[in-house]
Design a protein around this motif. Structure first.
Motif, short mmCIF file in Angstrom:
data_model
loop_
_atom_site.label_atom_id
_atom_site.label_comp_id
_atom_site.label_asym_id
_atom_site.label_seq_id
_atom_site.Cartn_x
_atom_site.Cartn_y
_atom_site.Cartn_z
N MET A 153 83.14 48.23 88.57
CA MET A 153 83.64 46.97 89.12
C MET A 153 84.97 47.23 89.84
SD MET A 153 84.82 43.52 87.05
CE MET A 153 83.26 43.42 86.20
N THR A 154 85.02 46.94 91.12
CA THR A 154 86.26 47.10 91.88
C THR A 154 87.01 45.78 91.92
OG1 THR A 154 85.12 46.64 93.96
CG2 THR A 154 85.29 48.94 93.29
N LYS A 209 100.89 50.39 87.47
CA LYS A 209 100.55 50.69 88.87
C LYS A 209 99.51 49.75 89.47
CE LYS A 209 101.89 55.54 88.68
NZ LYS A 209 101.47 56.94 88.89
N GLY A 210 98.97 48.85 88.66
CA GLY A 210 97.98 47.91 89.17
C GLY A 210 96.58 48.46 89.04
N LEU A 225 86.86 58.21 94.48
CA LEU A 225 85.90 57.42 95.24
C LEU A 225 86.57 56.25 95.95
CD1 LEU A 225 82.86 56.63 95.86
CD2 LEU A 225 82.98 55.26 93.78
N LEU A 226 87.51 55.60 95.24
CA LEU A 226 88.13 54.38 95.76
C LEU A 226 89.44 54.62 96.49
CD1 LEU A 226 87.51 52.04 92.67
CD2 LEU A 226 86.12 52.29 94.74
N GLY A 227 89.95 55.85 96.43
CA GLY A 227 91.21 56.14 97.10
C GLY A 227 92.41 55.58 96.38
N CYS A 228 92.38 55.62 95.05
CA CYS A 228 93.51 55.16 94.26
C CYS A 228 93.85 56.22 93.22
CB CYS A 228 93.20 53.82 93.59
SG CYS A 228 91.85 53.87 92.38
N GLN A 241 94.89 53.79 87.75
CA GLN A 241 94.51 52.45 88.22
C GLN A 241 93.05 52.12 87.88
OE1 GLN A 241 96.05 53.27 92.38
NE2 GLN A 241 96.85 51.19 92.09
N VAL A 242 92.45 52.94 87.02
CA VAL A 242 91.07 52.73 86.57
C VAL A 242 91.06 52.56 85.06
CG1 VAL A 242 88.74 53.67 86.48
CG2 VAL A 242 90.20 54.14 88.47
N LEU A 243 90.38 51.53 84.57
CA LEU A 243 90.24 51.32 83.13
C LEU A 243 88.84 51.70 82.69
CD1 LEU A 243 92.00 47.89 82.36
CD2 LEU A 243 92.94 50.21 82.28
N PRO A 244 88.71 52.56 81.68
CA PRO A 244 87.39 52.92 81.15
C PRO A 244 87.00 52.04 79.97
CG PRO A 244 89.03 54.40 80.24
CD PRO A 244 89.77 53.41 81.12
#
Length: 230
Positions: free
Chosen positions: A111-112, A144-145, A178-181, A185-188
């Protein structure tokens, strides 16, 4: 039902194609066909109709009991945007099948989130925290968002030690690329069996397919109880 057994099902396809015949068979055998879990993501509309409105004669029911359709139509009405534009936005959600526990199950969701989205978390106070919980706490604390959530069922990645943390981090790194971040900034999120290694290769293979828009049933929502996730 042939053996006078009550039936409970959450199978939407079964009811869509054979619901009328099944209802007649249940009535003929004097048994119950319970299917509320297959309607509108478990919204208790059937129970309300049968019990709360039992004294009313209801001929027809009009409405939209689907979250994706509600989102698309409500956004179109409020913003005046075109269907294709809103649909593309809704298609940022999607399921994938990674075969984490059993083949043929939709067990991965990527989910983005919009850059302006605000994400907060409520975490367990248990001293024994699974790898996704530990990592999610760190990522939220970085400030960092959050740009994406990657969710899997079938394996909780709990009680897996340093290798479990490494697998969760590898997942975040791959999604971030993949998302360029940044990975922070990714939650598992993971839920499922414990004390088993997360098959991260299969998970990433399906998650990265999002680059090609190959998730089946785009725009559908994930509903999962993440006992091992944040």
């Amino acid at each position: 039902m042939l053996f006078r057994s009550h039936v409970v099902t959450a199978n939407k396809a079964l009811l869509a194609h054979h619901g009328t015949a099944l209802a007649k068979a249940a009535e003929a055998k004097g048994v119950t066909l319970a299917f509320e879990a297959s309607v509108a993501g478990g919204i208790p509309i059937v129970k309300a109709l049968r019990e709360g409105l039992a004294g009313n004669r209801i001929g027809r029911l009009y409405g939209i009991l689907n979250g994706t359709c509600n989102y698309i139509l409500t956004t179109m009405r409020k913003t005046g945007r075109a269907f294709g534009d809103v649909l593309a936005e809704a298609q940022k959600l999607g399921y994938a099948e990674a075969g984490i526990k059993k083949p043929g199950r939709k067990d991965v969701l990527l989910m983005t989130l919009a850059p302006t989205a605000t994400v907060v978390g409520v975490f367990t106070t248990n001293r024994f925290c699974a790898a996704p919980v530990q990592l999610a706490k760190q990522h939220l604390a970085s400030g960092k968002g959050i740009r994406a959530l990657v969710i899997n069922t079938g394996n909780a990645n709990a009680g897996t030690g340093e290798s479990g943390l490494a697998n969760a981090n590898d997942t975040c790194e791959a999604v971030a690329k993949l998302l360029g971040c940044e990975a922070t900034q990714v939650l598992p999120f993971s839920t499922g069996v414990i004390l088993e290694p997360l098959p991260v290769d299969r998970l990433l293979q399906q998650s990265l397919k999002r680059r090609h828009g190959s998730y089946p049933n785009p725009g559908r929502r994930a509903r999962t109880r993440t006992a091992a996730g944040p």
